[in-house]
Design a protein around this motif. Structure first.
Motif, PDB file in Angstrom:
ATOM      1  N   TYR A  36       0.843  -1.191   0.000  1.00 55.42           N
ATOM      2  CA  TYR A  36       0.000   0.000   0.000  1.00 55.42           C
ATOM      3  C   TYR A  36       0.879   1.241   0.000  1.00 55.42           C
ATOM      4  N   VAL A  37       0.350   2.321  -0.554  1.00 57.46           N
ATOM      5  CA  VAL A  37       1.053   3.598  -0.541  1.00 57.46           C
ATOM      6  C   VAL A  37       0.108   4.665   0.001  1.00 57.46           C
ATOM      7  N   ASN A  38       0.625   5.504   0.883  1.00 57.28           N
ATOM      8  CA  ASN A  38      -0.145   6.615   1.433  1.00 57.28           C
ATOM      9  C   ASN A  38       0.060   7.830   0.532  1.00 57.28           C
ATOM     10  N   ILE A  39      -1.049   8.446   0.144  1.00 56.43           N
ATOM     11  CA  ILE A  39      -1.013   9.581  -0.769  1.00 56.43           C
ATOM     12  C   ILE A  39      -1.776  10.743  -0.153  1.00 56.43           C
ATOM     13  N   THR A  40      -1.244  11.945  -0.349  1.00 55.19           N
ATOM     14  CA  THR A  40      -1.945  13.169   0.027  1.00 55.19           C
ATOM     15  C   THR A  40      -2.494  13.790  -1.251  1.00 55.19           C
ATOM     16  N   ILE A  41      -3.768  14.169  -1.214  1.00 56.70           N
ATOM     17  CA  ILE A  41      -4.426  14.796  -2.357  1.00 56.70           C
ATOM     18  C   ILE A  41      -4.956  16.147  -1.892  1.00 56.70           C
ATOM     19  N   TRP A  42      -4.717  17.190  -2.689  1.00 59.67           N
ATOM     20  CA  TRP A  42      -5.232  18.495  -2.331  1.00 59.67           C
ATOM     21  C   TRP A  42      -5.677  19.259  -3.571  1.00 59.67           C
ATOM     22  N   GLU A  43      -6.558  20.240  -3.307  1.00 59.83           N
ATOM     23  CA  GLU A  43      -7.043  21.117  -4.370  1.00 59.83           C
ATOM     24  C   GLU A  43      -6.150  22.350  -4.396  1.00 59.83           C
ATOM     25  N   ASN A  44      -5.644  22.683  -5.573  1.00 59.20           N
ATOM     26  CA  ASN A  44      -4.780  23.852  -5.729  1.00 59.20           C
ATOM     27  C   ASN A  44      -5.610  25.127  -5.779  1.00 59.20           C
ATOM     28  N   ASP A  45      -4.986  26.243  -5.404  1.00 58.49           N
ATOM     29  CA  ASP A  45      -5.654  27.539  -5.475  1.00 58.49           C
ATOM     30  C   ASP A  45      -5.805  28.015  -6.915  1.00 58.49           C
ATOM     31  N   GLU A  46      -4.855  27.612  -7.777  1.00 57.96           N
ATOM     32  CA  GLU A  46      -4.881  28.054  -9.170  1.00 57.96           C
ATOM     33  C   GLU A  46      -4.837  26.844 -10.104  1.00 57.96           C
ATOM     34  N   VAL A  47      -5.392  27.024 -11.285  1.00 57.13           N
ATOM     35  CA  VAL A  47      -5.403  25.981 -12.314  1.00 57.13           C
ATOM     36  C   VAL A  47      -4.093  26.079 -13.098  1.00 57.13           C
ATOM     37  N   ASP A  48      -3.456  24.924 -13.406  1.00 58.83           N
ATOM     38  CA  ASP A  48      -2.220  24.958 -14.187  1.00 58.83           C
ATOM     39  C   ASP A  48      -2.533  25.100 -15.681  1.00 58.83           C
ATOM     40  N   LYS A  49      -1.487  25.110 -16.509  1.00 59.56           N
ATOM     41  CA  LYS A  49      -1.679  25.341 -17.943  1.00 59.56           C
ATOM     42  C   LYS A  49      -2.437  24.217 -18.649  1.00 59.56           C
ATOM     43  N   PHE A  50      -2.615  23.064 -17.970  1.00 62.07           N
ATOM     44  CA  PHE A  50      -3.355  21.945 -18.549  1.00 62.07           C
ATOM     45  C   PHE A  50      -4.777  21.847 -17.991  1.00 62.07           C
ATOM     46  N   GLY A  51      -5.151  22.804 -17.141  1.00 59.79           N
ATOM     47  CA  GLY A  51      -6.478  22.802 -16.548  1.00 59.79           C
ATOM     48  C   GLY A  51      -6.581  21.977 -15.278  1.00 59.79           C
ATOM     49  N   ASN A  52      -5.454  21.494 -14.756  1.00 57.42           N
ATOM     50  CA  ASN A  52      -5.462  20.686 -13.528  1.00 57.42           C
ATOM     51  C   ASN A  52      -5.546  21.587 -12.298  1.00 57.42           C
ATOM     52  N   ASN A  53      -6.354  21.172 -11.340  1.00 58.60           N
ATOM     53  CA  ASN A  53      -6.449  21.917 -10.089  1.00 58.60           C
ATOM     54  C   ASN A  53      -6.382  20.995  -8.865  1.00 58.60           C
ATOM     55  N   VAL A  54      -5.924  19.767  -9.070  1.00 61.21           N
ATOM     56  CA  VAL A  54      -5.757  18.793  -7.994  1.00 61.21           C
ATOM     57  C   VAL A  54      -4.360  18.187  -8.128  1.00 61.21           C
ATOM     58  N   SER A  55      -3.642  18.046  -7.012  1.00 62.07           N
ATOM     59  CA  SER A  55      -2.304  17.452  -7.024  1.00 62.07           C
ATOM     60  C   SER A  55      -2.227  16.289  -6.049  1.00 62.07           C
ATOM     61  N   LEU A  56      -1.292  15.360  -6.322  1.00 60.51           N
ATOM     62  CA  LEU A  56      -1.091  14.192  -5.470  1.00 60.51           C
ATOM     63  C   LEU A  56       0.395  14.039  -5.180  1.00 60.51           C
ATOM     64  N   GLN A  57       0.713  13.666  -3.951  1.00 58.07           N
ATOM     65  CA  GLN A  57       2.091  13.341  -3.610  1.00 58.07           C
ATOM     66  C   GLN A  57       2.095  12.222  -2.589  1.00 58.07           C
ATOM     67  N   VAL A  58       3.210  11.454  -2.563  1.00 56.22           N
ATOM     68  CA  VAL A  58       3.290  10.395  -1.563  1.00 56.22           C
ATOM     69  C   VAL A  58       3.385  11.045  -0.193  1.00 56.22           C
ATOM     70  N   ASN A  59       2.802  10.403   0.788  1.00 57.22           N
ATOM     71  CA  ASN A  59       2.711  10.949   2.136  1.00 57.22           C
ATOM     72  C   ASN A  59       3.679  10.213   3.052  1.00 57.22           C
ATOM     73  N   SER A  60       4.842  10.784   3.238  1.00 53.80           N
ATOM     74  CA  SER A  60       5.827  10.206   4.152  1.00 53.80           C
ATOM     75  C   SER A  60       5.341  10.345   5.589  1.00 53.80           C
ATOM     76  N   LYS A  61       5.842   9.479   6.463  1.00 57.08           N
ATOM     77  CA  LYS A  61       5.539   9.626   7.885  1.00 57.08           C
ATOM     78  C   LYS A  61       6.138  10.939   8.368  1.00 57.08           C
ATOM     79  N   LYS A  62       5.471  11.574   9.312  1.00 55.62           N
ATOM     80  CA  LYS A  62       5.828  12.918   9.766  1.00 55.62           C
ATOM     81  C   LYS A  62       7.306  13.049  10.124  1.00 55.62           C
ATOM     82  N   GLU A  63       7.830  12.097  10.871  1.00 54.51           N
ATOM     83  CA  GLU A  63       9.215  12.186  11.338  1.00 54.51           C
ATOM     84  C   GLU A  63      10.235  11.964  10.221  1.00 54.51           C
ATOM     85  N   GLN A  64       9.792  11.530   9.048  1.00 55.69           N
ATOM     86  CA  GLN A  64      10.723  11.269   7.947  1.00 55.69           C
ATOM     87  C   GLN A  64      10.510  12.180   6.740  1.00 55.69           C
ATOM     88  N   ARG A  65       9.558  13.118   6.829  1.00 56.98           N
ATOM     89  CA  ARG A  65       9.228  13.977   5.689  1.00 56.98           C
ATOM     90  C   ARG A  65      10.415  14.781   5.171  1.00 56.98           C
TER      91      ARG A  65
END
Length: 102
Positions: A36-65
């Motif tokens: 399994y992989v932990n992912i953080t998903i958030w809505e961006n304040d601005e739309v990028d040049k491709f029309g995307n307004n949502v981003s995803l990144q892997v979510n490291s444990k707090k002490e290892q970020r």
């Protein structure tokens, strides 16, 4: 409010990340043998040049970020809208009279 989004995840980035750091804290192998992989998903304040307004990144444990860094793995677009609130129930007046109209 719920967020509905259509996203694309770059699986090659997962593979590269696991090869570079097989013990990355975002990945967990469970007793059932599945990975399994932990992912953080958030809505961006601005739309990028491709029309995307949502981003995803892997979510490291707090002490290892800080040590593991940020690894973006995808993006997408918000779609649809939040579910509508249910209408308030209609109040039907109740009479306590025992007299019937017939």
């Amino acid at each position: 409010m719920a967020l509905f989004a259509n996203v694309s995840i770059d699986l090659t980035k997962f593979k590269e990340l696991l090869q570079a750091n097989p013990n990355h804290s975002a990945f967990t192998k469970h007793a059932n043998g599945r990975m399994y992989v932990n992912i953080t998903i958030w809505e961006n304040d601005e739309v990028d040049k491709f029309g995307n307004n949502v981003s995803l990144q892997v979510n490291s444990k707090k002490e290892q970020r800080d040590a593991e860094g940020k690894h973006y793995v995808g993006n997408g677009k918000k779609s649809g809208s939040a579910p509508q609130q249910a209408a308030a129930p209609v109040q039907v007046p109740v009479t306590t009279s025992t007299e019937l109209p017939f």
